[in-house]
Design a protein around this motif. Structure first.
Motif: not given
Ligand code: PHE
Ligand code: NA
Length: 438
Positions: A29, A49-50, A225, A261, A53
């Motif tokens: 992170n 990326y989201l 991820a 996140t 995830v």
């Protein structure tokens, strides 16, 4: 089947969640996410990326959760229980991966301790070139070995105390501290001169870049991820094996992923304003970069020594809460399968890690080699095999296990297993192929 009596359990739901968040939030992170994001098209990468995830990370974390809670065992024992044929031995790959990663993770964590002290004592060099020399001097040799040992001693102390008094208690202190400090640093970073330009670089979407570079963006987002959620190490199997009552694992998974996140996104809001204000080009990503470009930026700023010490101190905490989860995978194996006492198992594991880490501590080239082997290949391979087995051979049990503590699953019941059967496997396979090719 070995007896379950006497197996430790988390004392509260929040304890389990915080421990899992502590594992997830780490170097991935702090440094990896902001840079990968910046280089791969900023907000466009963040969007992909989201999606990964949510659609890859969530099913994959649930796979580990259900295996752990159903079997109440370490990854090796868990696979022995649910696996058929050769799959029985799948758990070993988790232990091997964990060992390889831990042996250098603790060296890198040792650097962060050194850098927290550096900010308070001598300060950071204020140009990337000088900071690079400073790093080269500190990262290898006696210094590195000493701080590697110190970090392992902290792990022995925490993991040796057990699930409730050690890992859970530590997470309850560490995770809220990380959240508070990261939030405060993000607010402070917003006041810097370079903040506006930095936000543009980090957050402005560039769909053209995505279209042109999706072949690099997709695997980068997938790899990030898995790494950032601590998947593919058997950690979430191990942590879920200490769950007592039946609770909603899907909800817990969502909370854990949301925390990780949020911290990752916030780190970008800290790192980029600092670099832009110091007039330093974000440059190359990688494990060394945090200690070179960012350290040089701290060297430039007013009160940079103090802020840098706070920053690196937070990284130490984040690395520690991740490292204890890695260590616990191997310790739980030694306790469950070898009948060892916890204190003895922890001391032995950390002793072995100390010796294994001597190579990387003396030579950063070796460290990068370990990292490529573990991150690029072992971790993806183990996640791929576990997901394939659970989704195709053990799906009825997996769905039934997820249902406990939730009741009716509704669309979720089939959605996650279908994702695990297809898209998750494809993403992992492609990442693995790219990892081997490189
Ligand atoms: N999830 C951690 C991070 O984002 C990395 C990690 C992976 C830590 C596996 C422990 C185990 O940095
Ligand atoms: Na993470």
């Amino acid at each position: 089947m070995p007896s379950e009596r006497g197996r430790e359990q988390w004392s509260t739901r929040i304890g389990f969640i915080l421990a899992a968040v502590g594992s997830a939030v780490g170097l991935g992170n702090v440094w990896r996410f902001p840079f990968v994001a910046g280089e791969a098209g900023g907000a466009g990468f963040v969007l992909i990326y989201l999606l990964f995830v949510a659609f890859v990370g969530l099913p994959a974390i649930l796979v580990e959760f259900v295996v752990g809670r159903r079997t109440r065992r370490n990854p090796v024992g868990a696979m022995h229980e649910i696996g058929r044929g050769i799959w029985k031995h799948l758990g070993w790959i988790f232990v091997v991966t964990t060992f390889v990663i831990m042996s250098y993770y603790s060296v890198v964590a040792g650097w962060t301790i050194r850098y927290a002290i550096l900010g308070l004592q001598d300060g950071y060099s204020d140009t990337p070139a000088a900071a690079g020399e400073q790093f080269a001097a500190l990262a290898q040799g006696v210094d590195a070995v000493g701080f590697h040992a110190l970090f392992l001693l902290a792990i022995v102390a925490i993991v040796g105390l057990g699930i409730r008094r050690g890992i859970e208690l530590a997470a309850k202190v560490m995770v809220p501290s990380i959240v508070a400090i990261v939030a405060a640093l993000a607010v402070w970073a917003a006041t810097l001169d370079g903040a506006g330009a930095a936000y543009g670089y980090y957050l402005s979407p560039d769909l053209g870049t995505i279209a042109a570079e999706w072949t690099t963006i997709l695997p980068a987002a997938a790899g990030q991820a898995f790494f950032t959620l601590s998947l593919g190490f058997g950690i979430m199997i191990t942590y879920a094996s200490y769950l007592g009552e039946e609770r909603n694992l899907a909800a817990d998974g969502v909370v854990i992923i949301a925390f990780d996140t949020a911290i990752a996104v916030a780190m970008g809001l800290i790192v980029f304003p600092i670099l832009f204000t110091a007039g330093i080009d974000p440059g190359e990503p990688g494990v060394g970069a945090i200690f070179i470009t960012l350290a040089a930026a701290f060297g430039e700023l007013a009160a940079g020594g103090l802020i840098g010490a706070i920053f690196f101190g937070t990284v130490v905490i984040a690395a520690l809460s991740s490292a204890i989860s890695l260590t616990e995978v191997v310790v739980s194996y030694a306790i469950d399968e070898r009948g060892m006492k916890r204190a003895r198992a922890t001391a032995l594991v950390c002793g072995a890690l100390f010796v294994l880490g001597l190579g990387p501590a003396y030579d950063t080239v070796l460290l990068e080699l370990y990292d490529e082997l573990a991150d690029g290949i072992l971790l993806v391979l183990s996640a791929l095999l576990l997901t394939a087995y659970v989704a195709w051979q053990w799906s009825e049990e997996a769905i039934e296990e997820l249902r406990r503590g939730i009741g009716r699953l509704g669309p979720l019941g089939t959605y996650w297993i279908w994702l695990a059967r297809g898209p998750v496997l494809v993403v992992l396979f492609v990442s693995l192929a790219l990892g081997v090719v490189e």
